[in-house]
Design a protein around this motif. Structure first.
Motif, PDB file in Angstrom:
ATOM      1  N   ILE A 199       0.850  -1.184   0.000  1.00  0.00           N
ATOM      2  CA  ILE A 199       0.000   0.000   0.000  1.00  0.00           C
ATOM      3  C   ILE A 199       0.890   1.240   0.000  1.00  0.00           C
ATOM      4  N   LYS A 204      -0.479   9.779   3.263  1.00  0.00           N
ATOM      5  CA  LYS A 204      -0.874   9.300   4.586  1.00  0.00           C
ATOM      6  C   LYS A 204      -0.015   9.975   5.654  1.00  0.00           C
ATOM      7  N   ASP A 207       1.164   9.044  11.599  1.00  0.00           N
ATOM      8  CA  ASP A 207       0.441   8.131  12.485  1.00  0.00           C
ATOM      9  C   ASP A 207      -0.208   6.996  11.700  1.00  0.00           C
ATOM     10  N   GLN A 208      -0.734   7.333  10.538  1.00  0.00           N
ATOM     11  CA  GLN A 208      -1.351   6.286   9.720  1.00  0.00           C
ATOM     12  C   GLN A 208      -0.311   5.249   9.308  1.00  0.00           C
ATOM     13  N   VAL A 209       0.834   5.739   8.862  1.00  0.00           N
ATOM     14  CA  VAL A 209       1.871   4.807   8.412  1.00  0.00           C
ATOM     15  C   VAL A 209       2.359   3.981   9.592  1.00  0.00           C
ATOM     16  N   THR A 210       2.473   4.624  10.761  1.00  0.00           N
ATOM     17  CA  THR A 210       2.853   3.873  11.955  1.00  0.00           C
ATOM     18  C   THR A 210       1.868   2.746  12.222  1.00  0.00           C
ATOM     19  N   ASP A 211       0.600   3.090  12.166  1.00  0.00           N
ATOM     20  CA  ASP A 211      -0.420   2.074  12.427  1.00  0.00           C
ATOM     21  C   ASP A 211      -0.372   0.960  11.387  1.00  0.00           C
ATOM     22  N   MET A 212      -0.150   1.339  10.132  1.00  0.00           N
ATOM     23  CA  MET A 212      -0.087   0.318   9.087  1.00  0.00           C
ATOM     24  C   MET A 212       1.083  -0.623   9.331  1.00  0.00           C
TER      25      MET A 212
ATOM     26  N   GLU B 802      -5.410   0.905   5.137  1.00  0.00           N
ATOM     27  CA  GLU B 802      -5.470   2.356   5.024  1.00  0.00           C
ATOM     28  C   GLU B 802      -4.909   3.108   6.211  1.00  0.00           C
ATOM     29  N   GLY B 803      -4.391   2.402   7.173  1.00  0.00           N
ATOM     30  CA  GLY B 803      -3.733   3.098   8.266  1.00  0.00           C
ATOM     31  C   GLY B 803      -4.674   3.759   9.254  1.00  0.00           C
ATOM     32  N   SER B 804      -5.942   3.405   9.216  1.00  0.00           N
ATOM     33  CA  SER B 804      -6.853   3.977  10.210  1.00  0.00           C
ATOM     34  C   SER B 804      -7.253   2.896  11.199  1.00  0.00           C
ATOM     35  N   ARG B 805      -7.584   3.305  12.395  1.00  0.00           N
ATOM     36  CA  ARG B 805      -7.985   2.349  13.428  1.00  0.00           C
ATOM     37  C   ARG B 805      -9.424   2.595  13.836  1.00  0.00           C
ATOM     38  N   ASN B 832     -10.031   6.474  13.783  1.00  0.00           N
ATOM     39  CA  ASN B 832      -9.264   7.507  14.481  1.00  0.00           C
ATOM     40  C   ASN B 832      -8.950   8.687  13.569  1.00  0.00           C
ATOM     41  N   LEU B 833      -9.213   8.548  12.289  1.00  0.00           N
ATOM     42  CA  LEU B 833      -9.014   9.682  11.386  1.00  0.00           C
ATOM     43  C   LEU B 833     -10.276  10.526  11.273  1.00  0.00           C
ATOM     44  N   ARG B 855      -9.428  14.925  12.147  1.00  0.00           N
ATOM     45  CA  ARG B 855      -8.675  13.889  12.841  1.00  0.00           C
ATOM     46  C   ARG B 855      -7.981  14.417  14.084  1.00  0.00           C
TER      47      ARG B 855
END
Lengths: 350, 987
Positions: A199, A204, A207-212, B802-805, B832-833, B855
Motif C-alpha cells: 500500500i 498518509k 500516524d497512519q503509516v505507523t499504524d499500518m 489504510e492506516g486507520s484504526r 481515528n481519522l 482527525r
C-alpha cells in the motif's frame, strides 16, 4: 513406523544431551538400530528438526506443554517437509505422510543435516522494482528481536510533469541497535518509505503509516528508496540509460510493474489466531472450510480436532508426546466441570 | 489480489447503496461554545447568538433554527436585526436571512455602525456622515463639556423610540447628547459627574436613564428647552460601599405605573464584585439573579407595537457564557422558563453518552413524569421566543440520549427531534458520602440577605469529587433497568420507580485481582457508600452497588435484563453480577502479571483517550479568557494574535525535533493488555451445535476474547438456584490489537436481537437453526469466526490497508429510501481519522466512507455515539453535539420557515396563516450533493452555512431569483452583524 505413538516425560530443566535423547527415543520405540530423523512441532506449528544439542534444547524449552516429536526413517525422510508453515499450513505434512500414495516425491539428496532454519528477512521483488527502490521483508516470525526502527515526517523531491516538486514523505529516522532492522542491514536511516505491504504511503500521515506498519508487524514488507543509492543492484536487462539519479520519478513510471508478488502469501500470514477451548489446550484457529470439503482438508480437520481433544497427535509412523513438565498429568486429571477461572494463569503463557 | 476484486462495480449494488446511505450533518444540539453576542428581533421574535468562532445561530419557536458560519474565524461582536424597509438601495448588501454580512469595521467606526444597526432608518450611513456626527458633537457642545478635552469613546447610541431623527449619544466621560439628524444639531445635552457606561430612553422619549461606572444610575428628563444640570434622580442600588459599574440598563414602563429597572452589574465591589449579576427592580421587589458564568449580554422582551403606551415587559433573556436563561417577568418571583433548546449539555462536563432508540411509550411517559418532579421551579409560561414555523414532521419514534457527567449525574435527553430537551436528571451522588453535604448549600442563603442574590441557571462545572464521574451507561428500554458505572469502579443497578422511596442500597465488592498478591493500588480510594437507608426521589432508584477492587475506572458495561445480569470490566478484569439474587457470579482477572502500570493506578501515567478528552475540555475552558472588559471589540482581536504567536513557536520547535514514531509489534507484555474494552451477552452456540446457551463475551486491549457459558435458572426457580458460569473459549488475536466490539450473527447472518426485544414483539426471533457466527472487531481488523467451533471465516484488515484504526463500532439498521420495508444491518464505524464508514454484514465489505470529524479533534472522536438507525452524535465543543446521519431515511434536521412580511407588525405571532414565503432549501451535505432535490425558488428550509459550497449555492439561488421575486427582497429579514475590524464580507 506405522502410526504408533509413545508418551513419556522429561525433566524440563535438565534435558540432557541430544545423543542421550536419541538413545532414549530408540529405546522407547524399541528401534535401536534404525537411523531416524527426529523432528518436532514448535509453537507456531512448524515442523523443525532435532539433530544437535542446541535445537534439542530449544525444542524442550519451548514445549508448551507437550513436545510433539515426529520420527521418520532416515531413508524415507522428506526433507522438504521441514520448515515454516509446514505442519498446519498449505502443505500438510501429516496428510502427506499419512497417505503415502500422495507422496511420490523423489527423495532429496542429503547435503548436510538440516539445521533449525526458517525464512529470514530479505530483499524481494528485485526483478519488478525500479533499481532505485528496494523492497524489504522484515521477517519477525518466531524471533525475539524487536523490529527496532523509528519513522519520521520529511520531504523529498519528486519529478512531476510540472517539474521538480517537494512533496512530504515518510523516512526512517532511527534504527535500534540489535533490532531486526539494523541487524539485517537492509534498512538505513533516511531511507524514504514508499509502500507498506503493497500500500502506497503517499498522502498518509505519520500516524497512519505507523499504524499500518504495526498492523503488519508480523510480516512487514517495506518498499523504500534507500538514501544511499550506491549499493543498488545494476541489472543488465534494464535499458542502459537508467541511472540512479534519473529514475527518481520511477514510481510514477512503473505502477504496473510494482504489483507486489507476495499478496497470496500475505493473506495467510496472520491467520494464526489462537483459541483455547475448555480443555485448556491452545491451538491455532483453522481457516473455515468450504462446505465441499476436499478429502485432504477433511483429514486435516479431523486430525486437528483429535489432537485438540486428546492432547496427542498422530504422526506418520510413531509419535511421541513428551510431557516437558508436570503439567501434563494435571490436564489429564482435571475435572471437566471445574471452573476454569482459576487455571488460566498457566494457560495464557503463550 | 482479492482486495482489488471488491463488488464495488456492481451497478445494482451501487444503486442500492445510494438508496441506503447518505451522509449529512443535520443539526447542532446544545449551547453554542463561547458565545459573544446576543441579538433579538422583536418583530420576528427570533433570537440570534454569535460566537467567538464566528458562528451565528438563530432560534425561534422550538424547531426553528438557522445557523451560519463565517469563512474566517472571527468573533461576532454585535448582532442587529435590520427591519426590511423595501428600500432596494439599502438592501443590496443584505442578501437575506442567514446570509451574513460582515461590514468592514475600522477602528473608530464602531459607533457609527451601531447607529446603522440600531436605527436602520438613518439615510445612507457611511464614512462622511459618521465624521459629521463626531465633528458636529464637538462643535455644538457647551462650554463646560468642551473643557474636558476629549469625550472619548461613544458608549451609548440609541434612536429615539418615537422619532427616528433623534439619536442619543453617550460618551464615556459622562456626556450625553441628543442629536437631531435632520437639523444636524444637538437638541440637548446632559453631563454626568461619573463615567458613563450605557444609557437608554424611556418608551415615550421623555426620560433618559444612564448608568455609570460607580454602580449608579441616573434619570434625566428630556426637555429641549431647559438645560438639565442635575439628574432628576440618582441612585446607587447596592451602595453605600463602593460598587462595580452598571454596564447596561433597561427602563421599562408598565400599565400599573411602576417601571421595571433591569440592569447588569452594580454589585458591592468588595464582597460581591466577582458575581455575574443582573438585577430586576420593580414595585418594591428586587432580585439579583446570580449567574454561574459571565453574562455576555441580556435583553428584555416587551411590547413590540410602537403605538403601545407601555413596555409591559414579560421576559428577561440573559445570555451567559455557558447558558441561556429566560426569566418570566409576569409571574410572581420571576421564575425561570425552561428552554426548549440551547440546553447546557456541559452543566457538568460530559464524560460519556449512550443512545437508546425507539423508547416504548410507557417508559417514555414514566421518565417524563419523573422529570416533571424536578422541574417544578420553572415558570408555566410558554416559551416566549416563538418566531417562525417549524415544518419538521413529528419524529417517527422516541429516542433517548443519556449523557453521563463528571459530577455523578446522568441526564436524559429527548433526542427524537431537532430540539434536544432535558427530560430527567438522575444523580448517583446520594448513594455516596461526599465531602460536601448538599444541604449546606441550601441553608447558606438567608431570608433578608442583601444584596438579594438568587442563583439561576444550571451550569455548575465544579464537581465535588472526580470519582463520582459517570463512565458507562446501559439502559434496557423494555424493563426500565439501568446500569451506571463510574470512575472509582462503582457499578450501580437502578430500577425505575414512580414513587419516592427510602431504602438501603445493597453493597457488594468485586475483587478483580483475586489471587494476585503483593500489588499495591496507587490510584484513588474507592467511594464510600452512605450507610443506612437513603431517600430517593421518583425516577431511577439504585438498589445494588458493586464496587470493583481495585477501584479503577469502569471501562465496559453490559446489562441483560432478561437474565438479570450485569457485567462490568476495568483495567484489571471483569465480573458478572446477578442483580436478581444480588450475588456475584464470577470475576476474572485479565491482567498480565508483569503489567505494573495497570496494577498500580489509574491511567494517569499513560496517555489514555479519556484523559486526553478531559484535558482538551479543560484546555477549552481555560481558553475562555474571562475578560472583564466591557468592549469586546478590543479583546478578541488580541487573543488570536497571541495564540498565533505561540502556535508559530510550537511549529518551530517541532521542526527542530521531528516527531518520531516507534515501529514495534505488540506483545503480550505491553501495558494495559488486560483492560476490558467490551462486554457482550449472547444466546448462542458456544460448546456444540446442538445446544445454545446464554454466554458472556469479553474483549481486552491485548486482543484476547473470553467466552463464558452461563447457566441461568428458569424463571420459576430463578431465586433458588445460582447462576453458573464457566469459561469455554479464549481467543487470542495474533495481531493483539484492542478488541472494541463483539457481535454474534444468527443463522441468517443477522445480529442477535437485544434482550427482551423478541418478547416485546419488536424483533423477529433469531434464527437458531443455522450456524451462528462471531464477529470480533479489533482496532485494526474485522474478523468473522464460525461457532461453536472457532474457525476463521472472513476478515477485513482496516489498518493494514489504510492506516486507520477503529474507534467506535456499532450495528445499525439502514432502511431504504425507496422500498418501504427493505433494510439491511451493517456496521457503522468511526476511525481515528474521523472517517465514518459503513462495513457490510456479514461479508465485511466496505460500503461507503465519509469524512466527518477532523482527525485532530480527539475529544470529538472519543465522544461519538451511534444510534441503531444510522445516526450519530459527537461533541463539537464541550457544550454542543453535532448530529449526523448515514441513513437516507432517518434524518432529523430543522425544517422551518421565517416569514418577515407576515410577522412584521404582529405583536403575538402565533398564527401561522397567511401567504407563506418560503426560502431556498439547502442542506449542508458533507460529500454528497443532493442537487437534484433542489427546487428553484426561494425555499430555504434550513441553512447550515458552514459549508462554503452550500453557501455559494444559496447565494446564487438568491441572486438568481432576485428579478422574478421582486417583492421578496422587501420581505426578507436582513440581519447585519458587526464584526471586528478587517473582516471581509462573506459572499
Amino acid at each position: 513406523f506405522g502410526a504408533e505413538f509413545r508418551r513419556f516425560s522429561l525433566e524440563r530443566s535438565k534435558p540432557g544431551k541430544f545423543e542421550e535423547f536419541y538413545g532414549l527415543l530408540q529405546h522407547v520405540h524399541k528401534i535401536p538400530n534404525v537411523d531416524v530423523l527426529v523432528g518436532y512441532a514448535d509453537i507456531h506449528g512448524d515442523l523443525l528438526p532435532i539433530n544437535n544439542d542446541d535445537n534439542y534444547h530449544k525444542a524442550v524449552s519451548t514445549a508448551n506443554p507437550l513436545l510433539r516429536i515426529f520420527i521418520q526413517k532416515k531413508e524415507e525422510a522428506d526433507y522438504s517437509a521441514f520448515g515454516t508453515d509446514t505442519l498446519i499450513k498449505k502443505k500438510n505434512v501429516l496428510t502427506n505422510v499419512l497417505r503415502p500414495d500422495n507422496h511420490r516425491k523423489k527423495p532429496h539428496i542429503v547435503i548436510s543435516m538440516p539445521q533449525d532454519f526458517r525464512p529470514v528477512s530479505s530483499i524481494i521483488d528485485v526483478d519488478i522494482l525500479p533499481e532505485t527502490h528496494r523492497r524489504v521483508r522484515l521477517y519477525k516470525y518466531g524471533t525475539e528481536k524487536p523490529l527496532g526502527f523509528y519513522i519520521r515526517d520529511g520531504s523529498s523531491v519528486r519529478v512531476t510533469p510540472h517539474g521538480l516538486e517537494k512533496v512530504p514523505g515518510i523516512f526512517i529516522s532511527r534504527l535500534v541497535p540489535g533490532g531486526l532492522a539494523q541487524s539485517t542491514g537492509l534498512l538505513a536511516v533516511n531511507d524514504e518509505v514508499l509502500e507498506v505491504n503493497g500500500i502506497e504511503v503517499s498522502g498518509k500521515s505519520l500516524d497512519q503509516v505507523t499504524d499500518m506498519m504495526i498492523a503488519n508487524s508480523r510480516n512487514l514488507i517495506i518498499t523504500v528508496r534507500p538514501a544511499n543509492q550506491r549499493n543498488n543492484v545494476v541489472r543488465n536487462s534494464r535499458t542502459s540509460g537508467s541511472s540512479g539519479q534519473s529514475t527518481d520519478n520511477s514510481l510514477l513510471g512503473y505502477p504496473q510493474q510494482m504489483e507486489p508478488s507476495f499478496e497470496p502469501e500475505d493473506e495467510d500470514s496472520d491467520e494464526d489466531d489462537i483459541v483455547i477451548e475448555d480443555n485448556g489446550v491452545p491451538q491455532q484457529i483453522p481457516k473455515a472450510v468450504p462446505n465441499t470439503e476436499s478429502l485432504e482438508s477433511l483429514t486435516q480437520m479431523e486430525l486437528n480436532l483429535e489432537s485438540g481433544q486428546n492432547g496427542f497427535i498422530p504422526s506418520n509412523e510413531v509419535s511421541l508426546t513428551t510431557a516437558a513438565s508436570g503439567t501434563d498429568t494435571e490436564f489429564e486429571t482435571r475435572v471437566p466441570n471445574q471452573k476454569l477461572l482459576e487455571e488460566d494463569g498457566t494457560i495464557i503463557t503463550l | 489480489m482479492r482486495r482489488f476484486l471488491r463488488s464495488g462495480h456492481d451497478p445494482a449494488r451501487e444503486r442500492l447503496k445510494r438508496d441506503l446511505f447518505q451522509f449529512n450533518k443535520t443539526v447542532e444540539h446544545g449551547f453554542p461554545h463561547q458565545p459573544s453576542a446576543l441579538g433579538y428581533s422583536p418583530s420576528l421574535r427570533i433570537l440570534a447568538i454569535g460566537t467567538r468562532s464566528g458562528a451565528v445561530k438563530l432560534y425561534g419557536a422550538p424547531g426553528v433554527e438557522f445557523m451560519g458560519l463565517h469563512r474566517e474565524n472571527n468573533a461576532v461582536v454585535q448582532i442587529h436585526f435590520l427591519p426590511g424597509q423595501g428600500c432596494p438601495q439599502r438592501h443590496t448588501d443584505h442578501r437575506g436571512p442567514a446570509t451574513l454580512l460582515l461590514q468592514d469595521a475600522l477602528p473608530g467606526h464602531r459607533e457609527w455602525q451601531r447607529v446603522r444597526g440600531a436605527g436602520a432608518r438613518l439615510p445612507h450611513a457611511g464614512g462622511p456622515d459618521h465624521q459629521l456626527g463626531h465633528r458636529a458633537a464637538a462643535m455644538v457642545l457647551p462650554e463646560e463639556a468642551r473643557q474636558r478635552r476629549v469625550f472619548e469613546m461613544v458608549e451609548a447610541l440609541q434612536e429615539h423610540p418615537r422619532d427616528p431623527n433623534q439619536v442619543l449619544i453617550g460618551y464615556s466621560r459622562g456626556l450625553i447628547v441628543i442629536w437631531d439628524l435632520r437639523g444636524s444639531r444637538v437638541l440637548c445635552h446632559f453631563l454626568s459627574s461619573q463615567q458613563l457606561d450605557s444609557a437608554c430612553w424611556q418608551r415615550d422619549g421623555r426620560l433618559i436613564v444612564s448608568c455609570h461606572s460607580d454602580g449608579s444610575y441616573c434619570q434625566w428628563p428630556v426637555n429641549p428647552d431647559t438645560q438639565q444640570l442635575e439628574p432628576l434622580r440618582s441612585c446607587v442600588p447596592y451602595g453605600p460601599f463602593p460598587c462595580k459599574a452598571i454596564t447596561k440598563i433597561f427602563w421599562l414602563t408598565t400599565k400599573q405605573g411602576l417601571p421595571f429597572t433591569i440592569f447588569q452589574g452594580g454589585m458591592p465591589r468588595a464582597s460581591y464584585g466577582d458575581r455575574h449579576c443582573i438585577s430586576v427592580v420593580h414595585n418594591g421587589q428586587q432580585t439579583a439573579f446570580d449567574f454561574t458564568s459571565r453574562v455576555i449580554d441580556f435583553t428584555v422582551l416587551s411590547e413590540v407595537d410602537p403605538a403601545a403606551a407601555f413596555d409591559d415587559p414579560y421576559a428577561l433573556v440573559v445570555l451567559a457564557e455557558e447558558e441561556l436563561v429566560v426569566m418570566d417577568l409576569r409571574a410572581d418571583g420571576w421564575p425561570p422558563v425552561q428552554p426548549p433548546y440551547l440546553a447546557s449539555l456541559h452543566c457538568s462536563a460530559i464524560t460519556c453518552s449512550h443512545h437508546v432508540s425507539n423508547i416504548p411509550l410507557k417508559l417514555w411517559e414514566r421518565i417524563i413524569a419523573a422529570g416533571s418532579w424536578q422541574n417544578t421551579h420553572f415558570s408555566t409560561m410558554e416559551w416566549p421566543i416563538d418566531g417562525g414555523i417549524s415544518l419538521a414532521p413529528t419524529p417517527p419514534q422516541r429516542d433517548l440520549l443519556l449523557t453521563g457527567h463528571e459530577d455523578g449525574t446522568v441526564r436524559f435527553w429527548d433526542a427524537s427531534g431537532v430540539c434536544l430537551r432535558l427530560l430527567y436528571k438522575l444523580s448517583t451522588v446520594p448513594v455516596f458520602l461526599t465531602d460536601t453535604d448538599p444541604s449546606e448549600h441550601l441553608n447558606a442563603q438567608g431570608e433578608d440577605e442583601w444584596p438579594p442574590l438568587r442563583k439561576v441557571g444550571s451550569f455548575d462545572p465544579y464537581s465535588d469529587d472526580p470519582r463520582l464521574g459517570i463512565q458507562k451507561i446501559f439502559l434496557c428500554k423494555y424493563s426500565g433497568y439501568l446500569a451506571v458505572a463510574g470512575t472509582a469502579g462503582q457499578v450501580l443497578v437502578l430500577e425505575l420507580n414512580d414513587e419516592e422511596a427510602e431504602h438501603v442500597v445493597e453493597q457488594v465488592e468485586a475483587d478483580l485481582l483475586q489471587d494476585q498478591e503483593g500489588y499495591r493500588w496507587k490510584g484513588h480510594e474507592r467511594l464510600c457508600a452512605r450507610p443506612g437507608p437513603v431517600r430517593f426521589e421518583p425516577g431511577f432508584q439504585p438498589f445494588v452497588l458493586v464496587q470493583c477492587q481495585p477501584p479503577a475506572v469502569v471501562t465496559s458495561l453490559a446489562l441483560h435484563s432478561e437474565w438479570r445480569l450485569v457485567a462490568f470490566g476495568t483495567s484489571h478484569g471483569f465480573g458478572l453480577f446477578d442483580h436478581q439474587q444480588r450475588r456475584q457470579v464470577f470475576v476474572k482477572c485479565t491482567l498480565h502479571p508483569s503489567d505494573q502500570l495497570a496494577l498500580e493506578g489509574p491511567l494517569s501515567r499513560v496517555k489514555s483517550l479519556k484523559k486526553s478528552l478531559r484535558q482538551s475540555f479543560r484546555r477549552m475552558r481555560r481558553s475562555r479568557v474571562p475578560s472583564q472588559k466591557r468592549r469586546p471589540a478590543g479583546s478578541p482581536g488580541e487573543v488570536p494574535e497571541r495564540s498565533c504567536r505561540t502556535e508559530r513557536l510550537g511549529l518551530q520547535n517541532m521542526e527542530l525535533a521531528p516527531v518520531q514514531r516507534k515501529i514495534e509489534a505488540r506483545t503480550a507484555e505491553d501495558s494495559f493488555t488486560g483492560f476490558v474494552r467490551t462486554l457482550y451477552f449472547a444466546d448462542t452456540y458456544l460448546r456444540d451445535s446442538s445446544r445454545h446457551c446464554p454466554s458472556l463475551w469479553a474483549g481486552t486491549n491485548g486482543g484476547t476474547v473470553y467466552a463464558f457459558a452461563l447457566r441461568v435458572p428458569p424463571a420459576e426457580r430463578r431465586m433458588d438456584e445460582p447462576v453458573r458460569a464457566e469459561q469455554v473459549k479464549e481467543i487470542q488475536l495474533m495481531h493483539r490489537a484492542p478488541v472494541v466490539g463483539i457481535l454474534v450473527l444468527d443463522g441468517h447472518s443477522v445480529p442477535l436481537p437485544e434482550p427482551l426485544e423478541v418478547a416485546h414483539d419488536l424483533s423477529k426471533s433469531p434464527d437458531m437453526q443455522g450456524s451462528h457466527q462471531l464477529l470480533v472487531v479489533s482496532e485494526e481488523q474485522f474478523k468473522v469466526f464460525t461457532l461453536p467451533k472457532v474457525s476463521a471465516k472472513l476478515k477485513l484488515k482496516l489498518t493494514a490497508l489504510e492506516g486507520s484504526r477503529v474507534r467506535r463500532v456499532s450495528v445499525a439498521h439502514f432502511s431504504s429510501s425507496r422500498a418501504e420495508d427493505y433494510g439491511e444491518h451493517h456496521l457503522a464505524v468511526l476511525t481515528n481519522l474521523g472517517d465514518i464508514q459503513v462495513v457490510s454484514l456479514p461479508l465485511l465489505k466496505p460500503q461507503v466512507r465519509y469524512g466527518c470529524i477532523r482527525r485532530e479533534d480527539v475529544s470529538g472522536i472519543a465522544s461519538c455515539v451511534f444510534t441503531k438507525h444510522g445516526q450519530g452524535f459527537y461533541l463539537i465543543s464541550p457544550s454542543e453535539f453535532e448530529r449526523f446521519s448515514l441513513s437516507t431515511k432517518w434524518l432529523v434536521e430543522p425544517r422551518c420557515l421565517v416569514d418577515s412580511a407576515e410577522t412584521k407588525n404582529h405583536s403575538r405571532p402565533r398564527n401561522g396563516s397567511g401567504p407563506e414565503k418560503a426560502l431556498g432549501r439547502a442542506r449542508n451535505s458533507g460529500s454528497q450533493s443532493d442537487g437534484e432535490e433542489k427546487r428553484p425558488g426561494p425555499v430555504m428550509e434550513h441553512a447550515l452555512l458552514n459549508d462554503e459550497r452550500v453557501l455559494k449555492e444559496i447565494q446564487s439561488t438568491l441572486e438568481g431569483d432576485r428579478g422574478s421575486y421582486g417583492d421578496w427582497r422587501s420581505q426578507q429579514v436582513a440581519m447585519s452583524q458587526v464584526s471586528r475590524p478587517g473582516v471581509q464580507a462573506v459572499r
